[in-house]
Design a protein around this motif. Structure first.
Motif, short mmCIF file in Angstrom:
data_model
loop_
_atom_site.label_atom_id
_atom_site.label_comp_id
_atom_site.label_asym_id
_atom_site.label_seq_id
_atom_site.Cartn_x
_atom_site.Cartn_y
_atom_site.Cartn_z
N ARG A 1 5.27 7.03 0.17
CA ARG A 1 5.17 6.66 1.57
C ARG A 1 4.34 5.41 1.68
O ARG A 1 3.37 5.20 0.93
N LYS A 2 4.68 4.58 2.63
CA LYS A 2 3.91 3.36 2.90
C LYS A 2 2.68 3.75 3.71
O LYS A 2 2.75 4.56 4.61
N CYS A 3 1.54 3.15 3.37
CA CYS A 3 0.29 3.43 4.11
C CYS A 3 0.08 2.39 5.19
O CYS A 3 0.40 1.25 5.03
N THR B 1 -3.44 0.29 -3.25
CA THR B 1 -2.94 -1.07 -3.09
C THR B 1 -2.43 -1.54 -4.43
O THR B 1 -3.15 -1.49 -5.43
N ARG C 1 0.87 -1.18 0.00
CA ARG C 1 0.00 0.00 0.00
C ARG C 1 0.90 1.23 0.00
O ARG C 1 1.71 1.42 0.90
N ILE C 2 0.74 2.05 -1.04
CA ILE C 2 1.63 3.18 -1.29
C ILE C 2 0.81 4.45 -1.46
O ILE C 2 -0.29 4.41 -2.00
N LYS C 3 1.40 5.56 -1.05
CA LYS C 3 0.81 6.88 -1.24
C LYS C 3 1.84 7.76 -1.93
O LYS C 3 3.02 7.74 -1.58
N ASP D 1 -1.80 15.06 -1.93
CA ASP D 1 -1.21 13.73 -2.08
C ASP D 1 -2.25 12.79 -2.66
O ASP D 1 -3.45 13.05 -2.62
N PRO E 1 -4.47 9.26 -2.75
CA PRO E 1 -4.99 8.38 -1.71
C PRO E 1 -4.07 7.16 -1.59
O PRO E 1 -3.23 6.92 -2.47
N CYS E 2 -4.23 6.38 -0.55
CA CYS E 2 -3.47 5.14 -0.43
C CYS E 2 -3.92 4.18 -1.53
O CYS E 2 -5.12 4.00 -1.73
#
Length: 109
Positions: free
Chosen positions: A107-109, A85, A70-72, A80, A82-83
């Protein structure tokens, strides 16, 4: 197979994944910018490429891991993403307005 954030890999992706008509006439403007900075908690098996078009900027994220992540996408001076998958061996893209907004990393969610 993808390399780790290289210009050569970017050329292969541009030729095989994106329509050549969407790239700008200036190869430097379409070149990928990638860096490990700003990747808080993102696994090393996740690669990304940043593209600049005439009216927008675009990042493609490739999950080369054997598991989903899960990445942002973090944008300075703008919203930014949304998160998202990303399935194992999958890809996603995110686009934002060109201008003073800047890609600040993943960034990792």
């Amino acid at each position: 197979m993808f390399g780790k954030r290289t210009g050569a890999t970017l050329g292969i992706i541009a030729a095989t994944t994106f329509a050549l008509s969407t790239l700008t006439a200036n190869p430097a403007a379409a070149s990928g910018q990638s860096a490990a900075a700003g990747q808080a908690g993102v696994p090393s098996c996740v690669d990304y490429w940043v593209w600049t078009y005439r009216t927008a900027k675009h990042v493609t994220i490739a999950n080369n891991c054997r598991y989903r992540v899960r990445i942002k996408v973090v944008i300075a001076w703008g919203p930014d993403s949304p998160c998202m998958t990303i399935a194992a061996k999958g890809r996603v893209s995110w686009r934002w307005a060109r201008g003073h907004q800047r890609f600040d990393g993943l960034r990792k969610c």
